[in-house]
Design an enzyme around this catalytic site. Sequence first.
Site, mmCIF file in Angstrom:
data_model
loop_
_atom_site.group_PDB
_atom_site.id
_atom_site.type_symbol
_atom_site.label_atom_id
_atom_site.label_comp_id
_atom_site.label_asym_id
_atom_site.label_seq_id
_atom_site.Cartn_x
_atom_site.Cartn_y
_atom_site.Cartn_z
ATOM 1 N N HIS A 297 0.836 -1.206 0.000
ATOM 2 C CA HIS A 297 0.000 0.000 0.000
ATOM 3 C C HIS A 297 0.872 1.257 0.000
ATOM 4 C CE1 HIS A 297 -3.173 -2.591 2.203
ATOM 5 N NE2 HIS A 297 -3.696 -2.259 1.045
ATOM 6 N N CYS B 212 -2.552 0.057 10.083
ATOM 7 C CA CYS B 212 -3.618 -0.823 9.578
ATOM 8 C C CYS B 212 -4.484 -1.405 10.685
ATOM 9 C CB CYS B 212 -3.024 -1.927 8.730
ATOM 10 S SG CYS B 212 -1.860 -2.908 9.618
HETATM 11 C C1 CIR Z 1 -3.528 -7.805 3.101
HETATM 12 O O1 CIR Z 1 -2.764 -8.310 2.284
HETATM 13 O O2 CIR Z 1 -4.548 -7.212 2.749
HETATM 14 C C2 CIR Z 1 -3.231 -7.941 4.569
HETATM 15 N N1 CIR Z 1 -2.539 -9.148 4.810
HETATM 16 C C3 CIR Z 1 -2.417 -6.759 5.061
HETATM 17 C C4 CIR Z 1 -3.174 -5.480 5.048
HETATM 18 C C5 CIR Z 1 -2.422 -4.370 5.686
HETATM 19 N N2 CIR Z 1 -3.197 -3.183 5.645
HETATM 20 C C6 CIR Z 1 -2.697 -1.977 5.774
HETATM 21 O O3 CIR Z 1 -1.498 -1.813 5.931
HETATM 22 N N3 CIR Z 1 -3.537 -0.959 5.718
#
Ligand code: CIR
Length: 268
Positions: free
Chosen positions: A164, A261
Amino acid sequence: MRLAIVRPLPRSFLSALKKNTPGEPIDWERAHQQHETYARIVAQAVPHVITIPADESFPDCCFIEDTAVVSGSDIVITRIGAESRRGESEAVAEEIAKLAREGYSPRIHRITSPATMDGGDVLQMGDHIFVGLSERTNAEAVRQLQTFLPKRKVTSLPVADGLHLKSVLSAFSDEILLAADSSPARLMAQAIMDALGAKARCVYLPDTIAANVVRLDKTVLIQAGFPKSEAILRSLAGEEGLRVECLAMSELIKADGALSCCSLLIPR
Ligand code: CIR
């Protein structure tokens, strides 16, 4: 900060999405403890914390930042880029609807198909909103976001590294951008700095993961285990009169989770 929403790890977290298979498998107990500590520290800094129960059918549900974008009194419910995660936003939308009945009434918008957006791709600094075009977030989502938030300056930029936009940078404050000291992150940071103008500055950090911090009023959450970056962040926090909370998140990092996150923050 008015309130924060968090969501604990499900048992199924071991099957969370991962860009790369970690060298050591995720230790669920440790991951759970790291998340609990995170939630406790957030609760010390934010007056009201809501916990949405984990949902076993969504291994990534603890990464709640991706489910919505909060900007002033507008909340945009996202349509998450990864199909296996798409249903995660519903429980969050329901929780926000309950808050409306308790006197908090944001304007609620929804990103709709064919747009996809993860909150991790959205960086807010003052009136500016920067959206990373990534594997998870597309240009149609940026267009919809700008329609929902006409008073904000929405700028998109390609995510050249990481999952991201905020995997390699974040806002220390409305004027200070933090970015990883790598060439792709520098390019992305430069695009942001150009839009922010002369009053902003960018601080580069030697550890990519350390470039994602969470600012909660007078507290800043930073990653433990990266001493060079920590020293830079502590000195910055000193200049700004902020309290530093250093959190170990090794097991969540294995599933590409950073600090921001794990919470959805609703400002005053
Ligand atoms: C994903 O791949 O969507 C999750 N394992 C990690 C998401 C992390 N989200 C974020 O940093 N906003």
